[in-house]
Design an enzyme around this catalytic site. Structure first.
Site, PDB file in Angstrom:
ATOM      1  N   CYS A  87      45.309  43.253  37.206  1.00 29.40           N
ATOM      2  CA  CYS A  87      45.570  43.535  35.790  1.00 29.40           C
ATOM      3  C   CYS A  87      47.001  43.131  35.413  1.00 29.40           C
ATOM      4  CB  CYS A  87      45.278  45.005  35.482  1.00 29.40           C
ATOM      5  SG  CYS A  87      45.179  45.379  33.714  1.00 29.40           S
ATOM      6  N   HIS A 196      39.902  46.279  38.159  1.00 26.18           N
ATOM      7  CA  HIS A 196      40.660  47.133  39.071  1.00 26.18           C
ATOM      8  C   HIS A 196      39.851  47.530  40.309  1.00 26.18           C
ATOM      9  CE1 HIS A 196      44.202  48.281  36.491  1.00 26.18           C
ATOM     10  NE2 HIS A 196      43.407  47.759  35.583  1.00 26.18           N
ATOM     11  N   GLU A 198      40.852  48.839  43.000  1.00 24.73           N
ATOM     12  CA  GLU A 198      41.333  50.098  43.593  1.00 24.73           C
ATOM     13  C   GLU A 198      40.624  51.315  43.007  1.00 24.73           C
ATOM     14  OE1 GLU A 198      43.925  49.703  39.937  1.00 24.73           O
ATOM     15  OE2 GLU A 198      42.866  48.395  41.344  1.00 24.73           O
TER      16      GLU A 198
END
Length: 226
Positions: A87, A196, A198
């Site tokens: 991002c 994302h 994560e």
């Protein structure tokens, strides 16, 4: 010896702790790095995490690109250090010219937050070897300046060289050209994407899937087998 993966925090970073947790779950040691520190503390790879870096009101990543840590990071990335930009991290990598293209405001001019379906286009980078080419995955997406753009020559070159790493499926959330969600450099050690991973490493959070974990297991295997 345990692989050490640095996570850079800029003023405004949101997901540094989430990224550190993902690295830990994959079996590596996360190392917190501050943007004003030129020293990468001998890490084996680096993640520029998501969020909003200071100066984004000028252009996403435009000021963060000049942080002291980036001077060292750019030099080492060009020498082969694996780097992942998520991002805002992707935006910083384009501003640093480690990846081609740039990021503009979403074409609908609104912040977007959703679970996003992607197709893995390149499973041969340092960060994607635990995927297979053509694999469809779901990764959370949240951005305001996520529209990937480049001139036609650059886009054609990325396509021809297999450097489009991920592509949006079913729905283009931000107007990115050719549905591009992520790209890689020529060497395959630097990867950037808007979604994302994560946030998709444990079944109880995010998408309810673990589709993002292979980013972190991929780099761990590369470092261990290097």
């Amino acid at each position: 010896m345990t692989a050490r993966i640095g996570v850079v925090t800029f003023p405004g970073s949101l997901d540094d702790r989430d990224t550190q947790r993902a690295i830990r779950l994959a079996g590596a040691e996360p190392v917190a790095l501050w943007h004003k520190d030129k020293d990468l503390h001998q890490v084996d790879a680096v993640v520029l995490c998501g969020g909003f870096s200071y100066g984004d009101y000028l252009r996403a990543g435009a000021i963060a690109r000049f942080s002291p840590v980036m001077e060292t990071l750019i030099e080492q990335a060009k020498a082969g250090l694996p780097v992942l930009g998520i991002c805002n991290g992707f935006q910083i990598l384009t501003e640093a010219h480690l990846l081609p293209g740039t990021m503009l405001r979403n074409d609908h001019l609104h912040f977007i937050c959703r679970d996003q379906k992607l197709r893995v286009e390149n499973a041969e980078t340092s960060w994607t070897t635990d995927y297979t080419a053509g694999q469809e995955i779901h990764i959370p997406l949240k951005n305001n300046d996520g529209q990937y753009v480049a001139d036609e020559y650059t886009l054609d070159k990325l396509e021809a060289e297999g450097r489009v790493a991920f592509r949006y499926l079913d729905f283009n959330p931000n107007g990115s050209q050719r549905d591009i969600a992520g790209v890689t450099n020529e060497a395959g050690n630097v990867v950037g994407l808007m979604p994302h991973p994560e946030h998709a490493v444990e079944p109880l959070i995010g998408t309810g899937r673990t589709d993002g974990l292979p980013f972190f297991t991929s780099i761990l295997k590369k470092l261990v087998n290097a």
